[in-house]
Design an enzyme around this catalytic site. Sequence first.
Site, PDB file in Angstrom:
ATOM      1  N   ARG A 232       0.739  -0.907   0.201  1.00 23.27           N
ATOM      2  CA  ARG A 232       0.102   0.242   0.422  1.00 23.27           C
ATOM      3  C   ARG A 232       0.619   1.220  -0.134  1.00 23.27           C
ATOM      4  O   ARG A 232       1.846   1.292   0.916  1.00 23.27           O
ATOM      5  CB  ARG A 232      -1.052   0.024   1.185  1.00 23.27           C
ATOM      6  CG  ARG A 232      -1.835   1.457   0.881  1.00 23.27           C
ATOM      7  CD  ARG A 232      -1.341   2.278   2.518  1.00 23.27           C
ATOM      8  NE  ARG A 232      -2.401   3.521   2.624  1.00 23.27           N
ATOM      9  CZ  ARG A 232      -1.911   4.287   3.153  1.00 23.27           C
ATOM     10  NH1 ARG A 232      -0.585   4.722   3.273  1.00 23.27           N
ATOM     11  NH2 ARG A 232      -2.902   5.137   3.396  1.00 23.27           N
TER      12      ARG A 232
ATOM     13  N   ASP B 163       2.045   4.974   0.348  1.00 19.79           N
ATOM     14  CA  ASP B 163       1.213   5.984   1.348  1.00 19.79           C
ATOM     15  C   ASP B 163       0.958   7.286   0.275  1.00 19.79           C
ATOM     16  O   ASP B 163       2.205   7.873  -0.479  1.00 19.79           O
ATOM     17  CB  ASP B 163       1.854   5.852   2.117  1.00 19.79           C
ATOM     18  CG  ASP B 163       1.573   7.807   2.997  1.00 19.79           C
ATOM     19  OD1 ASP B 163      -0.276   7.296   3.930  1.00 19.79           O
ATOM     20  OD2 ASP B 163       1.973   8.446   3.285  1.00 19.79           O
TER      21      ASP B 163
ATOM     22  N   VAL C  35       0.779   9.152  -2.609  1.00 19.91           N
ATOM     23  CA  VAL C  35       1.310   9.258  -3.577  1.00 19.91           C
ATOM     24  C   VAL C  35       2.109  10.090  -4.303  1.00 19.91           C
ATOM     25  O   VAL C  35       2.317  10.493  -5.631  1.00 19.91           O
ATOM     26  CB  VAL C  35       1.387   8.020  -4.881  1.00 19.91           C
ATOM     27  CG1 VAL C  35       0.986   6.955  -4.503  1.00 19.91           C
ATOM     28  CG2 VAL C  35      -0.325   8.344  -5.520  1.00 19.91           C
ATOM     29  N   HIS C  36       0.656  11.662  -4.211  1.00 20.41           N
ATOM     30  CA  HIS C  36       0.081  12.192  -4.418  1.00 20.41           C
ATOM     31  C   HIS C  36       1.156  13.841  -4.469  1.00 20.41           C
ATOM     32  O   HIS C  36       1.367  14.409  -5.171  1.00 20.41           O
ATOM     33  CB  HIS C  36      -1.239  13.305  -4.454  1.00 20.41           C
ATOM     34  CG  HIS C  36      -1.348  12.951  -2.753  1.00 20.41           C
ATOM     35  ND1 HIS C  36      -1.734  11.478  -2.641  1.00 20.41           N
ATOM     36  CD2 HIS C  36      -1.702  13.891  -2.165  1.00 20.41           C
ATOM     37  CE1 HIS C  36      -1.953  12.089  -0.454  1.00 20.41           C
ATOM     38  NE2 HIS C  36      -1.795  13.494  -0.797  1.00 20.41           N
TER      39      HIS C  36
ATOM     40  N   GLU D 163      -2.786   5.252  -1.964  1.00 28.97           N
ATOM     41  CA  GLU D 163      -3.581   6.400  -1.423  1.00 28.97           C
ATOM     42  C   GLU D 163      -3.401   7.599  -2.069  1.00 28.97           C
ATOM     43  O   GLU D 163      -2.331   7.963  -2.270  1.00 28.97           O
ATOM     44  CB  GLU D 163      -3.616   6.359   0.176  1.00 28.97           C
ATOM     45  CG  GLU D 163      -3.602   7.626   0.789  1.00 28.97           C
ATOM     46  CD  GLU D 163      -2.819   8.250   2.065  1.00 28.97           C
ATOM     47  OE1 GLU D 163      -3.995   9.051   3.251  1.00 28.97           O
ATOM     48  OE2 GLU D 163      -1.590   7.534   2.757  1.00 28.97           O
TER      49      GLU D 163
ATOM     50  N   ASP E 271     -11.008   7.772  -0.248  1.00 32.22           N
ATOM     51  CA  ASP E 271     -11.801   8.621   0.871  1.00 32.22           C
ATOM     52  C   ASP E 271     -13.067   9.150   0.449  1.00 32.22           C
ATOM     53  O   ASP E 271     -14.033   9.068   1.683  1.00 32.22           O
ATOM     54  CB  ASP E 271     -10.492   8.953   1.259  1.00 32.22           C
ATOM     55  CG  ASP E 271      -9.310   8.934   1.662  1.00 32.22           C
ATOM     56  OD1 ASP E 271      -9.118   7.893   2.147  1.00 32.22           O
ATOM     57  OD2 ASP E 271      -8.986   9.667   1.459  1.00 32.22           O
TER      58      ASP E 271
ATOM     59  N   HIS F 289     -16.761   9.047   3.209  1.00 27.60           N
ATOM     60  CA  HIS F 289     -16.691  10.303   3.777  1.00 27.60           C
ATOM     61  C   HIS F 289     -18.044  10.013   3.512  1.00 27.60           C
ATOM     62  O   HIS F 289     -19.114  11.078   4.782  1.00 27.60           O
ATOM     63  CB  HIS F 289     -16.051  12.079   2.762  1.00 27.60           C
ATOM     64  CG  HIS F 289     -15.014  12.229   3.534  1.00 27.60           C
ATOM     65  ND1 HIS F 289     -13.378  11.351   4.091  1.00 27.60           N
ATOM     66  CD2 HIS F 289     -13.294  11.934   2.451  1.00 27.60           C
ATOM     67  CE1 HIS F 289     -12.635  11.207   4.117  1.00 27.60           C
ATOM     68  NE2 HIS F 289     -12.381  11.896   3.365  1.00 27.60           N
TER      69      HIS F 289
ATOM     70  N   HIS G 251      -6.429   4.248   9.919  1.00 24.08           N
ATOM     71  CA  HIS G 251      -6.079   4.785  10.659  1.00 24.08           C
ATOM     72  C   HIS G 251      -6.077   6.512  10.827  1.00 24.08           C
ATOM     73  O   HIS G 251      -5.972   7.163  11.594  1.00 24.08           O
ATOM     74  CB  HIS G 251      -4.823   4.320  10.594  1.00 24.08           C
ATOM     75  CG  HIS G 251      -3.877   4.765   9.332  1.00 24.08           C
ATOM     76  ND1 HIS G 251      -3.792   3.725   8.397  1.00 24.08           N
ATOM     77  CD2 HIS G 251      -3.173   5.659   8.836  1.00 24.08           C
ATOM     78  CE1 HIS G 251      -3.260   5.016   7.099  1.00 24.08           C
ATOM     79  NE2 HIS G 251      -2.407   6.433   8.028  1.00 24.08           N
ATOM     80  N   ASP G 252      -6.017   6.628   9.566  1.00 20.39           N
ATOM     81  CA  ASP G 252      -6.413   8.317   9.195  1.00 20.39           C
ATOM     82  C   ASP G 252      -7.853   9.131   9.968  1.00 20.39           C
ATOM     83  O   ASP G 252      -7.638   9.985  10.687  1.00 20.39           O
ATOM     84  CB  ASP G 252      -6.121   8.751   7.872  1.00 20.39           C
ATOM     85  CG  ASP G 252      -4.556   9.077   7.578  1.00 20.39           C
ATOM     86  OD1 ASP G 252      -3.949   8.901   8.557  1.00 20.39           O
ATOM     87  OD2 ASP G 252      -4.176   8.241   6.420  1.00 20.39           O
TER      88      ASP G 252
ATOM     89  N   GLY H 109      -7.830   8.037  13.699  1.00 28.12           N
ATOM     90  CA  GLY H 109      -6.499   8.869  14.500  1.00 28.12           C
ATOM     91  C   GLY H 109      -6.367  10.465  14.324  1.00 28.12           C
ATOM     92  O   GLY H 109      -5.196  11.060  15.218  1.00 28.12           O
TER      93      GLY H 109
END
Length: 595
Positions: free
Chosen positions: A255, A257, A259-260, A292, A318, A322, A387-388, A391
Amino acid sequence: MTSPAFGPSLHDTGVDFRLWAPLKEEVLLQIEDRQPLPMQRGDDGWHRLRVEGVGAGTRYRFHIGDLAVPDPGSRFQPEDVHGPSEVIDTRFNWKTVDWQGRPWEETVIYELHLGTFTPEGTYRGAMGRLDHLASLGVTAIQLMPLSDFRGPWNWGYDGVLPYAPDSSYGRPEELAELIDAAHARGIQVFIDVVYNHLGPDGNYLPVYAPIFTEKHKSTWGEGINYDGEGSQAVREWAIGNALYWITDFRADGLRFDAVHAIEDDSKEHLLTEMARRLRAAAPDRHVHLIVENEENNPALLEREADGQPSLYTAQWNDDIHHVLHVASTGEDFGYYADFAEGLPQIGRALAEGFVYQGEVMPYRGSERGGASAHLPPTAFISFIQNHDQVGNRAWGDRIFEVASPQATAALAAVYLLAPQIPMIFMGEEWQASTPFPFFCQFDDELNEKVRQGRRKELARLPGFDEESAKSTPDPVADTTFYSAKLNWEERNLPEQAAALALYQTLIGLRHTEIVPRLKGIGGRAAQFSVEGGLLRVEWWLGDGSLLSLFANLSAEDVMVKERPQGDPLWSNEGVTEGRMGAWAVQWTLTPVASV
């Protein structure tokens, strides 16, 4: 065992040591407590030295002037990021030698943080919970980043030595044992990797190599140098690390993280080269690559004519989180305000992937995403927690603290049976009460900077100011870390046991009825409509059968004139004749012979 450019290489009678330090003319190698030895510098900026009579278990470091540094390709740091590196023999004694992975459509992901998943917080501790995951129906675990970080605990996104799995979780051999044990139970292992930035403590690379560039900027400062002078070695450092997890540790996927935040003006972008080389490295195994991507760039998810991914297998979506979060909690602050339109946005996320497909997102003040309806549903990973999203809340509270049990059960019924690939966050299956706040620990000076930065970040949220932000968990306190550890005993309580039973039922139904029909599912496979407060979504599955969702995702009862046709698959107690009660969900499945 592979022999990548970075890190030591074992041979029959010794070890080849090497360090890419083009900014330095002289580098010394120190093995254990011996006198440092001069290394040979090549025109390519690599310093090399073969040492006979040493092998696995040898500890070493490099001396650059008065500075002693670990190997940026270190395979293990037994004394943390500032200590010596250790030579590791990764020719592990695998038991599941015939393991080839699992097709993507069979995947049910379980994201976990090794340090808080079990009381032990280790690879061995996680091994002891694999049977629980297998009985739940999980077919893949996704480990939050392992890259060695400063301190005894961290989310993992402050890593500085990506080849060295952090010593707080155990030794590399024990990580291999965990992966082997997972494979023995039919469970894939994905590893979260970070190639967009490096942590704030323990990164010595800038001292002797052009790891950063002023050309690109990111949230964390200067961008990583993937396209300037010396960038070829930097690219190999990152790609070699990804290959290391897939080959030496036989991970089933990665995965990637944020990438943008990976900027690269090269002819072939790092992400393109990364995907190409990873797939070539294990052609006989199922290897799944997940991104991501805040920009929601559908180009990374395109498919070949045969339906196989051209580059990346799927993206964390995401958008679907949302819209489901807002529907169940009523929270509409910050970016949530852009996902508060209710059923039309939920329908679009389920049927087409992204909610924003090139439209202006007000919170950003700019366009976001691109057309995604042409992609198969399996190009998107759905979740109601990760987690995001837990967290990065002020107190790290889970959705169960802000939404009713009835609502969260309905969300589970939606995302676990939909054709998108589902992802569960650790403890979600029994509605864990433990929070998952942000935590890390550095030295005193950096700890205070983290505290202040966290307070300023929280103070920008609605309902917070500088004073109220001080009442939230201290991100560097021991108590914050320990509060995040799952309480496995509570899953036996009546309400938690009922939640666990629901997840087992839904995932079991997914495996028996949905998964066998997902192979070959293409783009534009779904349509949705909103009728009088009810959502209807229909998917044409890979075998030609029709899967239908009919749902009332609100706390108010809605009268029903016409129900979807098809064979009953699953429904909750809110579904009655002539009425869809609060949070009522109904699934039907019409086999291909009946369509």
